[in-house]
Design an enzyme around this catalytic site. Structure first.
Site, PDB file in Angstrom:
ATOM      1  N   SER A 196       0.863  -1.190   0.000  1.00 22.91           N
ATOM      2  CA  SER A 196       0.000   0.000   0.000  1.00 22.91           C
ATOM      3  C   SER A 196       0.891   1.229   0.000  1.00 22.91           C
ATOM      4  CB  SER A 196      -0.875   0.013   1.255  1.00 22.91           C
ATOM      5  OG  SER A 196      -1.487   1.282   1.414  1.00 22.91           O
ATOM      6  N   TYR A 255      -1.085  -0.331  10.264  1.00 23.73           N
ATOM      7  CA  TYR A 255      -1.275  -0.720   8.861  1.00 23.73           C
ATOM      8  C   TYR A 255      -0.085  -0.238   8.006  1.00 23.73           C
ATOM      9  CZ  TYR A 255      -3.470  -0.989   4.227  1.00 23.73           C
ATOM     10  OH  TYR A 255      -3.751  -1.270   2.911  1.00 23.73           O
TER      11      TYR A 255
HETATM   12  N1  LIG Z   1      -8.866  -0.715  -1.249  1.00 24.31           N
HETATM   13  C1  LIG Z   1      -7.854   0.117  -1.128  1.00 24.31           C
HETATM   14  O1  LIG Z   1      -8.020   1.349  -1.270  1.00 24.31           O
HETATM   15  C2  LIG Z   1      -6.453  -0.403  -0.847  1.00 24.31           C
HETATM   16  C3  LIG Z   1      -5.390   0.495  -0.931  1.00 24.31           C
HETATM   17  C4  LIG Z   1      -4.094   0.029  -0.690  1.00 24.31           C
HETATM   18  C5  LIG Z   1      -3.893  -1.302  -0.388  1.00 24.31           C
HETATM   19  N2  LIG Z   1      -4.958  -2.156  -0.292  1.00 24.31           N
HETATM   20  C6  LIG Z   1      -4.667  -3.554   0.025  1.00 24.31           C
HETATM   21  O2  LIG Z   1      -5.351  -4.391  -0.889  1.00 24.31           O
HETATM   22  C7  LIG Z   1      -5.568  -5.660  -0.284  1.00 24.31           C
HETATM   23  C8  LIG Z   1      -7.011  -6.068  -0.462  1.00 24.31           C
HETATM   24  O3  LIG Z   1      -7.839  -5.123   0.181  1.00 24.31           O
HETATM   25  P1  LIG Z   1      -9.306  -4.753  -0.327  1.00 24.31           P
HETATM   26  O4  LIG Z   1      -9.380  -3.270  -0.369  1.00 24.31           O
HETATM   27  O5  LIG Z   1      -9.641  -5.546  -1.522  1.00 24.31           O
HETATM   28  O6  LIG Z   1     -10.149  -5.203   0.965  1.00 24.31           O
HETATM   29  P2  LIG Z   1     -11.354  -6.219   1.157  1.00 24.31           P
HETATM   30  O7  LIG Z   1     -11.831  -6.019   2.548  1.00 24.31           O
HETATM   31  O8  LIG Z   1     -12.347  -6.085   0.046  1.00 24.31           O
HETATM   32  O9  LIG Z   1     -10.637  -7.653   1.018  1.00 24.31           O
HETATM   33  C9  LIG Z   1      -9.796  -8.173   1.993  1.00 24.31           C
HETATM   34  C10 LIG Z   1     -10.052  -9.659   2.074  1.00 24.31           C
HETATM   35  O10 LIG Z   1      -9.067 -10.251   2.921  1.00 24.31           O
HETATM   36  C11 LIG Z   1      -9.715 -11.224   3.713  1.00 24.31           C
HETATM   37  N3  LIG Z   1      -8.915 -11.481   4.916  1.00 24.31           N
HETATM   38  C12 LIG Z   1      -8.744 -10.677   5.992  1.00 24.31           C
HETATM   39  N4  LIG Z   1      -7.955 -11.273   6.892  1.00 24.31           N
HETATM   40  C13 LIG Z   1      -7.610 -12.481   6.382  1.00 24.31           C
HETATM   41  C14 LIG Z   1      -6.802 -13.546   6.839  1.00 24.31           C
HETATM   42  N5  LIG Z   1      -6.198 -13.505   8.040  1.00 24.31           N
HETATM   43  N6  LIG Z   1      -6.654 -14.634   6.046  1.00 24.31           N
HETATM   44  C15 LIG Z   1      -7.264 -14.699   4.841  1.00 24.31           C
HETATM   45  N7  LIG Z   1      -8.043 -13.716   4.356  1.00 24.31           N
HETATM   46  C16 LIG Z   1      -8.220 -12.617   5.119  1.00 24.31           C
HETATM   47  C17 LIG Z   1     -11.084 -10.639   4.016  1.00 24.31           C
HETATM   48  O11 LIG Z   1     -12.009 -11.608   4.436  1.00 24.31           O
HETATM   49  C18 LIG Z   1     -11.430  -9.984   2.681  1.00 24.31           C
HETATM   50  O12 LIG Z   1     -12.135 -10.881   1.825  1.00 24.31           O
HETATM   51  C19 LIG Z   1      -5.120  -5.516   1.169  1.00 24.31           C
HETATM   52  O13 LIG Z   1      -3.803  -6.028   1.313  1.00 24.31           O
HETATM   53  C20 LIG Z   1      -5.130  -4.015   1.395  1.00 24.31           C
HETATM   54  O14 LIG Z   1      -4.246  -3.627   2.416  1.00 24.31           O
HETATM   55  C21 LIG Z   1      -6.241  -1.735  -0.515  1.00 24.31           C
END
Ligand SMILES: NC(=O)c1ccc[n+]([C@@H]2O[C@H](COP(=O)([O-])OP(=O)(O)OC[C@H]3O[C@@H](n4cnc5c(N)ncnc54)[C@H](O)[C@@H]3O)[C@@H](O)[C@H]2O)c1
Length: 266
Positions: A146, A159
């Site tokens: 991120s 985070y």
């Molecule tokens: N959405 C954003 O703006 C953004 C920005 C930067 C980074 N990210 C990163 O992208 C990745 C995905 O995030 P997202 O936005 O799609 O969120 P999201 O909440 O849609 O998806 C996250 C998924 O991870 C699963 N999860 C959580 N803990 C877990 C564990 N211990 N074992 C297995 N699965 C687990 C959840 O059940 C969920 O389905 C993450 O690493 C997040 O940090 C997202």
């Protein structure tokens, strides 16, 4: 013929958001996918979407922070599809983020839970995936980092620090296993308009995010998936050890950008 034809890929956290879009795109490119998530119902929904499009996928309930669960996830891939070529370490502990505040108020449980899922999780994924990749002559690992790992902010310190750990892990894996054919890169999104994000922030916040993009639009999960697929496939064979910002230029501009634009347009 897709760019990942014949490959077997695990995508963690693929029960929703970026992981779901990536699992769908990976399957579309011809790979068999292990859809791994702590939320089995979400993983099963993703599998149903892939099967409906004619792809191959299985759902695997996995807590990436738990060593036996991470091992079982890799074993499931090999048991079902006979090999492992790719791993997208994408899951993060999204559940504790609302309680991830500043350092003085930090609840140690929030800190430890963030590190367990966000740093230990990708490490454990690598620990069990790499030996399987070595058996087939190599593979590609993509970690979801991120922008938060590269800058300071007023909230979400656990985070941010955990994502800096992901960036470091990426370089270590690339260095340790590169000569044996295993590449490792990270993608670093800024703000991605996942359903979870769009449903949980105000329009004013969305406007603020968009104003700090250099593109005329915010990123979608599909924009991240496209880069992950590129990094998993042979077209990126000479890229390893990199943290690639996939963020609409969020980290590319001066912090004064938005105020300067407003002043120039006034
Ligand atoms: N959405 C954003 O703006 C953004 C920005 C930067 C980074 N990210 C990163 O992208 C990745 C995905 O995030 P997202 O936005 O799609 O969120 P999201 O909440 O849609 O998806 C996250 C998924 O991870 C699963 N999860 C959580 N803990 C877990 C564990 N211990 N074992 C297995 N699965 C687990 C959840 O059940 C969920 O389905 C993450 O690493 C997040 O940090 C997202």
């Amino acid at each position: 013929m897709g760019t990942l034809e014949g490959k077997v890929v695990i995508v963690t956290g693929s029960g929703s958001g970026i992981g779901r879009a990536t699992a769908q795109r990976v399957a579309h490119e011809g790979a068999s996918v292990v859809v791994a998530d702590i939320n089995l119902a979400g993983a099963e929904e993703t599998v149903a979407l892939i099967l409906a499009e004619g792809g191959a996928a299985i759902a695997q309930q996995a807590d990436v922070a738990d060593e036996s669960s991470a091992r079982a996830m890799v074993e499931a891939a090999v048991r079902e599809y006979g090999r492992l070529d790719g791993l997208h370490n994408n899951a993060a502990n999204v559940f504790v983020v609302p309680r991830d505040t500043d350092i003085v108020s930090m609840d140690i449980e929030v800190w430890d839970a963030s590190m367990a899922t966000n740093v230990r999780g990708p490490m454990l994924g690598c620990k069990y995936a790499i030996p399987e990749m070595l058996k087939v002559g190599g593979g590609s690992i993509v970690n979801t980092s991120s922008n938060a790992g590269q800058m300071g902010d007023l909230l979400r310190v656990a985070y941010g620090v955990s994502k800096a750990g992901v960036d470091s892990l990426t370089r270590y894996v690339a260095t340790m296993y590169g000569k044996q054919g295993v590449r490792c890169n990270a993608i670093s999104p800024g703000v991605v308009a996942t359903p979870a994000l769009v449903n949980n922030v105000s329009q004013a916040e969305l406007d603020m995010f968009e104003a700090h993009h250099l593109t005329p639009y915010m990123g979608l999960p599909e924009d991240i998936a496209a880069v992950v697929v590129f990094l998993l496939g042979a077209d990126s064979r000479f890229i390893t050890g990199q943290v690639i910002n996939v963020d609409g230029g969020m980290l590319a501009h001066t912090p004064l950008y938005q105020q300067m634009r407003s002043a120039m347009e006034a």
